[in-house]
Scaffold this active site. Structure first.
Site, PDB file in Angstrom:
ATOM      1  N   HIS A 188      43.062  45.147  12.716  1.00 49.07           N
ATOM      2  CA  HIS A 188      40.958  44.582  13.063  1.00 49.07           C
ATOM      3  C   HIS A 188      40.375  45.922  12.211  1.00 49.07           C
ATOM      4  CE1 HIS A 188      41.722  41.272  15.010  1.00 49.07           C
ATOM      5  NE2 HIS A 188      43.357  41.366  14.751  1.00 49.07           N
ATOM      6  N   ASP A 198      33.108  49.599   9.829  1.00 52.18           N
ATOM      7  CA  ASP A 198      33.301  47.923  10.554  1.00 52.18           C
ATOM      8  C   ASP A 198      34.350  47.090   9.762  1.00 52.18           C
ATOM      9  OD1 ASP A 198      33.392  46.315  13.036  1.00 52.18           O
ATOM     10  OD2 ASP A 198      30.806  46.624  12.809  1.00 52.18           O
TER      11      ASP A 198
HETATM   12  P1  ADQ Z   1      34.945  44.214  17.521  1.00 48.66           P
HETATM   13  O1  ADQ Z   1      34.437  45.831  17.258  1.00 48.66           O
HETATM   14  O2  ADQ Z   1      34.518  44.158  18.735  1.00 48.66           O
HETATM   15  O3  ADQ Z   1      35.556  43.813  17.036  1.00 48.66           O
HETATM   16  P2  ADQ Z   1      33.198  41.670  16.278  1.00 48.66           P
HETATM   17  O4  ADQ Z   1      33.377  41.469  14.948  1.00 48.66           O
HETATM   18  O5  ADQ Z   1      31.079  41.938  16.007  1.00 48.66           O
HETATM   19  O6  ADQ Z   1      33.709  43.629  16.766  1.00 48.66           O
HETATM   20  O7  ADQ Z   1      33.382  40.832  17.440  1.00 48.66           O
HETATM   21  C1  ADQ Z   1      32.187  40.975  18.346  1.00 48.66           C
HETATM   22  C2  ADQ Z   1      32.465  39.548  19.262  1.00 48.66           C
HETATM   23  O8  ADQ Z   1      31.853  40.079  20.530  1.00 48.66           O
HETATM   24  C3  ADQ Z   1      31.335  39.262  18.478  1.00 48.66           C
HETATM   25  O9  ADQ Z   1      32.402  37.665  18.370  1.00 48.66           O
HETATM   26  C4  ADQ Z   1      30.032  38.955  19.789  1.00 48.66           C
HETATM   27  O10 ADQ Z   1      29.389  37.319  19.997  1.00 48.66           O
HETATM   28  C5  ADQ Z   1      30.605  38.890  20.724  1.00 48.66           C
HETATM   29  N1  ADQ Z   1      29.570  40.001  21.729  1.00 48.66           N
HETATM   30  C6  ADQ Z   1      29.459  41.254  21.278  1.00 48.66           C
HETATM   31  N2  ADQ Z   1      28.168  41.133  22.045  1.00 48.66           N
HETATM   32  C7  ADQ Z   1      28.294  40.399  22.900  1.00 48.66           C
HETATM   33  C8  ADQ Z   1      27.322  39.490  23.865  1.00 48.66           C
HETATM   34  N3  ADQ Z   1      26.606  40.381  24.343  1.00 48.66           N
HETATM   35  N4  ADQ Z   1      27.164  38.728  25.009  1.00 48.66           N
HETATM   36  C9  ADQ Z   1      28.492  37.990  24.098  1.00 48.66           C
HETATM   37  N5  ADQ Z   1      29.849  38.607  23.332  1.00 48.66           N
HETATM   38  C10 ADQ Z   1      29.266  39.704  22.396  1.00 48.66           C
HETATM   39  C11 ADQ Z   1      36.941  44.226  16.048  1.00 48.66           C
HETATM   40  C12 ADQ Z   1      36.649  44.519  15.199  1.00 48.66           C
HETATM   41  C13 ADQ Z   1      36.032  44.279  13.904  1.00 48.66           C
HETATM   42  C14 ADQ Z   1      36.211  43.153  13.705  1.00 48.66           C
HETATM   43  C15 ADQ Z   1      36.861  42.319  15.008  1.00 48.66           C
HETATM   44  C16 ADQ Z   1      36.948  40.702  14.442  1.00 48.66           C
HETATM   45  O11 ADQ Z   1      36.058  46.661  15.398  1.00 48.66           O
HETATM   46  O12 ADQ Z   1      35.106  44.640  12.710  1.00 48.66           O
HETATM   47  O13 ADQ Z   1      35.413  42.097  12.913  1.00 48.66           O
HETATM   48  O14 ADQ Z   1      37.128  42.958  15.766  1.00 48.66           O
HETATM   49  O15 ADQ Z   1      38.286  41.407  13.654  1.00 48.66           O
END
Ligand code: ADQ
Length: 479
Positions: A158, A366
């Site tokens: 990921h 990311d």
């Molecule tokens: P993350 O680094 O966690 O994931 P991201 O892809 O942005 O990053 O996903 C975060 C998720 O958490 C989103 O669905 C978002 O809505 C949720 N989230 C964030 N803050 C929140 C809040 N305050 N309340 C509720 N929900 C919240 C890792 C990798 C990424 C990759 C994903 C999936 O680092 O690059 O996109 O896995 O593969």
């Protein structure tokens, strides 16, 4: 196909996570897969036990069977807080300055991977397909092979995959990558990370990579491909249309009293570029004093990995920066940055996205970034907001109609905020329509389908990759 055995570091039990309302992208995606295909999701419960027993806690919730184990404090320290989050995570996000190389971390990582293998082994039946997730479990497949598991095994990474010259700084990097070559399919988020991986196996291991991105290793044929992850588009559209979203939208709009809203939603992690984002917003306020008082930045950032010092540090830095910027630009009836350290239910988050005129998604690095995709899915197509997106997020490869920025350049991000706020309606609509098509077409079902079809197919890739990786002869640029 047979059942699906998903293995990841943590398991998010659907009903419990739903109640907490803060399931991340990975959890949402995997629950969808397990509901469709049946099977088991195995991993760490997140709980501590004085002594590891290997006891499996099996549960069935909302159509998904989960099997979890508890880990000892030393395992959590060395494997999770240590090798995973103080060694691999920073290294994979190009932060060699934060990468810690500690022999105990490496030993703990191998020990926990052995424990995962011992515990999941009895659950695997001959026709099952095994899908391992992420940097916590890179050597797991090779341990399972050692126990005689001959099932198809896939790995999805990921995070980004670092350039060879950075990876080479990791002690025993060659052993780690060789152990990954016991999978049948290795998936990355983008062709950029895929190319870095292929470069490594060619240059460091002297292996040949076929035109269809297959690697031959010790009589095994491994397919490496990019599978860009997406959001659960139908599920998120429902969230956007929910009464809770409308309420959250109205509440946020009413609270800013006609001001423009910029939004950021990120786990509190140094890879997300929050400090640089705050500085860019401060520069925007200084460069455009006429706008001060008319624009609010809402930054939602729930804390994560609080046991790791670099995460405590980023939290302190952001609190200091917020105080400083608010002190310099606030007025009796106005605070420029609303910095909120908590998670929100997805419905409410959808409402906040829809209320925001601009989203700032500016990670320094990311793997993909699902927030960018959620923001696009939440917009009113007739009057959409503008996505400002880091060129270093995997999402930027497909979301080219966003305003792409270098998050390290405070000047460029500040200027882009101004451009986003002033963008005419027809340009906003045009860009949004293209972005929405990409988010909808490459959603999580597409990702699951592509990965699982490739993993099921013993004869190789089911079709050419959408953007086949070139065969790099030189080190890919550290873009
Ligand atoms: P993350 O680094 O966690 O994931 P991201 O892809 O942005 O990053 O996903 C975060 C998720 O958490 C989103 O669905 C978002 O809505 C949720 N989230 C964030 N803050 C929140 C809040 N305050 N309340 C509720 N929900 C919240 C890792 C990798 C990424 C990759 C994903 C999936 O680092 O690059 O996109 O896995 O593969």
């Amino acid at each position: 196909m047979g059942r699906l055995i998903v293995i990841s570091n943590r398991v998010s039990v659907p009903s419990a996570a739903g109640a907490a309302g803060a399931q991340g992208g990975l959890a949402v995606a995997l629950n969808s897969a397990l509901r469709t295909h049946g099977g088991i999701w195995f991993g760490w419960s997140g709980q501590e036990t004085a002594e590891f027993t290997g006891h499996l806690d099996m549960q069935r919730n909302d159509g998904v069977t989960t099997a979890t184990i508890d880990l000892e404090p030393q395992d959590i320290d060395e494997y999770y807080n240590g090798y995973a989050n103080r060694t691999l995570w920073p290294l994979f996000h190009y932060r060699i300055d934060l990468t810690e190389y500690d022999r105990n971390f490496g030993e703990g990582y191998e020990r926990v991977n052995e424990r995962f293998a011992d515990s999941v082994f009895p659950l695997i039946e001959p026709d099952d397909i095994v899908w391992i997730h992420d940097y916590h479990l890179l050597p797991l497949a090779s341990i399972l092979r050692g126990k005689g598991v001959q099932n198809r095994i896939g790995l999805f990474v990921h995070t980004p995959w670092p350039p060879t010259r950075l990876l080479a700084s990791l002690p025993f990097h060659d052993r780690l990558v060789a152990s990954m070559l016991q999978h049948d399919v290795i998936g990355f988020q983008t062709t950029e990370w895929l190319e870095s991986f292929l470069h490594y196996v060619q240059k460091e291991m002297g292996l040949k990579v076929g035109l269809d991105n297959t690697i031959e290793y010790e009589g095994r044929r491994i397919v490496a491909r990019a599978f860009p992850i997406g959001i659960d588009y139908p599920e998120f559209s429902e969230a956007v249309a929910s009464p809770a979203a409308a309420e959250a939208h109205d509440r946020l709009k009413a609270s800013v009293r006609g001001r423009k809203i910029l939004i950021g939603v990120d786990r509190l992690d140094y890879s997300k570029g929050l400090g640089e984002r705050f500085e860019s917003f401060a520069r925007f306020l200084s460069d455009h004093p006429e706008r001060t008082g008319n624009v609010v930045l809402l930054q939602i950032a729930p804390p994560s990995r609080g046991d790791v010092a670099s995460y405590q540090q980023i939290r302190e830095d952001l609190e200091r920066k917020t105080g400083h910027i608010n002190g310099a630009h606030a007025d009796v009836d106005f605070v420029p940055i609303r910095y909120v350290n908590r998670g929100y239910p997805r419905n409410q988050l959808a409402g906040f996205y829809r209320a925001a005129d601009v989203a700032l998604v500016t990670p320094l690095r990311d793997g993909m970034n699902l927030v960018a995709k959620e923001y696009i899915a939440a917009q009113d197509p007739e009057d959409p907001g503008v996505l400002v997106l880091s060129q270093f997020a995997g999402a930027a490869l497909r979301l080219k109609d966003a305003l792409l920025v270098n998050p390290h350049s405070v000047e460029q991000v500040a200027e882009t905020i101004q451009r986003a706020l002033d963008m005419p309606l027809d340009e906003r609509r045009r860009r949004h329509a293209k972005l929405l098509a990409a988010v909808r077409d490459e959603d999580v079902s597409h990702w699951l389908d592509q990965f699982l079809r490739t993993l099921e197919d013993e004869d190789g890739p089911v079709e050419a990759a959408p953007e086949p990786a070139t065969q790099p002869t030189t080190e890919p640029a550290c873009s």
